[in-house]
Scaffold this active site. Structure first.
Site, PDB file in Angstrom:
ATOM      1  N   HIS A 123       0.822  -1.223   0.000  1.00  0.00           N
ATOM      2  CA  HIS A 123       0.000   0.000   0.000  1.00  0.00           C
ATOM      3  C   HIS A 123       0.849   1.262   0.000  1.00  0.00           C
ATOM      4  CE1 HIS A 123      -3.606  -2.407   1.799  1.00  0.00           C
ATOM      5  NE2 HIS A 123      -3.555  -2.509   0.479  1.00  0.00           N
ATOM      6  N   CYS A 131       3.163  13.541  -7.183  1.00  0.00           N
ATOM      7  CA  CYS A 131       2.260  14.493  -7.840  1.00  0.00           C
ATOM      8  C   CYS A 131       0.906  13.823  -8.039  1.00  0.00           C
ATOM      9  CB  CYS A 131       2.844  14.900  -9.204  1.00  0.00           C
ATOM     10  SG  CYS A 131       1.673  15.842 -10.193  1.00  0.00           S
ATOM     11  N   ALA A 231       1.780  -9.841  18.302  1.00  0.00           N
ATOM     12  CA  ALA A 231       2.948 -10.170  17.480  1.00  0.00           C
ATOM     13  C   ALA A 231       4.251  -9.937  18.248  1.00  0.00           C
ATOM     14  CB  ALA A 231       2.927  -9.319  16.216  1.00  0.00           C
TER      15      ALA A 231
END
Ligand code: OAD
Length: 244
Positions: A123, A131, A231
């Site tokens: 992602h 831009c 985790a």
């Protein structure tokens, strides 16, 4: 009360014997660094902010200052935190096993700071500016309320993937290849709700991989091994078992 973690011997053997391990991480792996997740009850980002207003190209187009400010706030927040034992543990694991491909949905860069190599940012990365029109990377920080691209004048946007946008092609292809070729697929700290990232485990499973989930609130999506732990607790324990 310290969290009890049980690492099955069969899981350690599977990791030791694997020719290729594919790991997918989500916001949960950065939670213990102090980075808010998106959907955890109460403190999740999406409980305070409207994702459609802040994490879509339409939202940015209608209010580039609001969206730009929000990402600058998140960027400042992430810049002040450090990798936690889960990030560090995955980097250590990569040196202990034959091959480990790390795919992250996170945009915080904490895996790289922990020492993981070849991280695939599914992602994008919150520290990259692009831009809004040309999508080229803007290397130099641009001042102003609405920073604008030096070549075309369009507003500058964060280099993250928004809802409705395509995953960067190289990240998508590399992740699909790793998921379809791996012997073990580990899903760590993700609610497994957002596709195509959430579909990687299906690719792995269809190709015979052993599947593992590490999440204090497991998604119960048919993983062979489920470590119902944070985790930051489970991964260091897993690394200790691998090193023994
Ligand atoms: P979520 O907020 O949807 O899910 C976070 C997951 O981490 C939950 O399943 C928690 O149970 C788990 N979790 C919380 N603390 C943990 C810990 N200490 N150790 C392990 N797990 C823990 O975040 P993601 O699944 O990453 O995309 O969300 C996926 C995508 O949706 C994000 O990349 C973002 C978001 O909208 C975009 O913005 C495009």
């Amino acid at each position: 009360m310290s969290e009890t973690v049980t690492i099955p011997d069969a899981l350690v053997t599977a990791l030791r014997d694997a020719h290729h391990i594919c790991v997918l991480t989500g916001a949960g792996i950065s939670a213990e660094s102090g980075v808010p997740t998106f959907r955890d009850a109460q403190e999740g980002l999406w409980s305070d902010y409207d994702p459609m207003q802040l994490a879509t190209p339409e939202g940015f187009a209608s209010d580039p200052k609001l969206v730009g400010d929000w990402y600058r706030w998140r960027r400042e927040q992430v810049a002040t935190v450090d990798p936690n034992p889960a990030h560090l543990g995955l980097a250590a694991m990569q040196e202990l096993v034959t091959r480990l491909t790390l795919v992250t949905q996170n945009v915080d860069g904490l895996h790289q700071r922990a020492g993981s190599r070849g991280v695939i940012e599914f992602h994008g990365n919150i520290f990259v500016d692009r831009c809004f029109v040309e999508n080229c990377v803007i290397e130099t920080p641009i001042p102003g309320d609405i920073p604008r691209c030096p070549s075309c004048g369009a507003p500058v946007r964060p280099g993250v993937v928004w809802f409705g946008e395509a995953i960067p092609e190289d990240a998508l292809n590399l992740s699909f290849v790793a998921a379809s070729q791996c012997d073990v697929f580990m899903s760590i700290g993700t609610s497994s709700l957002i596709y195509p990232a959430a579909g990687l485990v299906d690719l792995a499973r269809d190709n015979g991989a052993i599947t593992v989930e590490i999440n204090p609130d497991p998604t119960r999506q048919g993983f062979e091994f489920v470590l119902e732990n944070k985790a930051g607790t489970a991964i260091p324990k897993l690394v200790n078992s691998l090193s023994a």
